[in-house]
Motif scaffolding. Structure first.
Motif, PDB file in Angstrom:
ATOM      1  N   ILE A  70      -8.916   1.442   7.326  1.00 33.80           N
ATOM      2  CA  ILE A  70      -7.778   0.725   5.893  1.00 33.80           C
ATOM      3  C   ILE A  70      -8.057  -0.625   5.924  1.00 33.80           C
ATOM      4  O   ILE A  70      -7.922  -1.588   6.187  1.00 33.80           O
ATOM      5  N   CYS A  72      -6.684  -2.560   3.164  1.00 31.53           N
ATOM      6  CA  CYS A  72      -5.624  -3.345   2.605  1.00 31.53           C
ATOM      7  C   CYS A  72      -5.924  -4.564   1.401  1.00 31.53           C
ATOM      8  O   CYS A  72      -6.341  -5.775   2.265  1.00 31.53           O
ATOM      9  N   CYS A 143      -7.897  -2.573  10.708  1.00 37.48           N
ATOM     10  CA  CYS A 143      -7.697  -2.720   9.063  1.00 37.48           C
ATOM     11  C   CYS A 143      -8.586  -3.819   8.965  1.00 37.48           C
ATOM     12  O   CYS A 143      -9.076  -4.662   9.632  1.00 37.48           O
TER      13      CYS A 143
END
Length: 186
Positions: A70, A72, A143
């Protein structure tokens, strides 16, 4: 919020309402106040019979895989640039996409869209950790957080919003935009 208080500001709809309706302010900006953040409302055709609030809440329940990554970042911090680099590294292809595929943006595809993507998945979001799927923490997913100098973000956002099509474009000067940016109203 009274009509006078809303004039010139985004119309914000309380997250306790089931039917968000079709709310506009003077600049055709639509948003939902959810968990302390102003989040964009999707066009009615993308809601697929659910309320916008239900869609945002569904994200927390999305099933993730251990190999999901992910990306971000806040708006205008380089999501697209890094998404392209990571995509090229993971696929071994030098194919460049001019726009970030919304099909991989958590903020737009919600739970159903996340789960329908084939693995390995590279997902992108502007949402904070508290609004992401709980499995991000449970499964200790990778992340990548992008940070950018806030001054650069402000200038980039100003130029981006100034160049949008009317009525969604920002028509004020940079000083007015900076004041709105620093006030937390963006």
């Amino acid at each position: 919020m009274s009509a006078n208080e809303c004039e010139g500001k985004p119309q914000v709809i309380s997250s306790d309402l089931r039917d968000l309706g079709d709310i506009h302010d003077l600049n055709n900006f639509q948003c939902l106040l959810y968990d302390g953040l102003y989040l964009p409302m999707a066009p009615p055709k993308r809601l697929e019979g659910r309320s916008q609030l239900e869609n945002y809440k569904s994200i927390k329940d999305a099933q993730l895989n251990r190999d999901d990554v992910i990306l971000c970042a806040y708006l205008k911090c380089g999501n697209h640039w890094l998404f392209e680099v990571l995509g090229m590294l993971t696929t071994g292809s030098l194919l460049y996409r001019k726009s970030l595929p919304r099909s991989q943006m958590i903020d737009f595809i919600y739970k159903d869209g996340i789960e329908s993507l084939p693995p390995p998945r590279l997902l992108v979001t502007h949402l904070p950790l508290r609004m992401l799927p709980t499995q991000v923490v449970e499964k200790k997913l990778k992340c990548i957080q992008i940070r950018r100098n806030p001054k650069d973000v402000c200038v980039s956002m100003y130029n981006n919003f100034r160049n949008l099509a009317v009525p969604k474009s920002f028509e004020g000067n940079f000083a007015e935009f900076t004041e709105a940016f620093l006030s937390g109203e963006m």
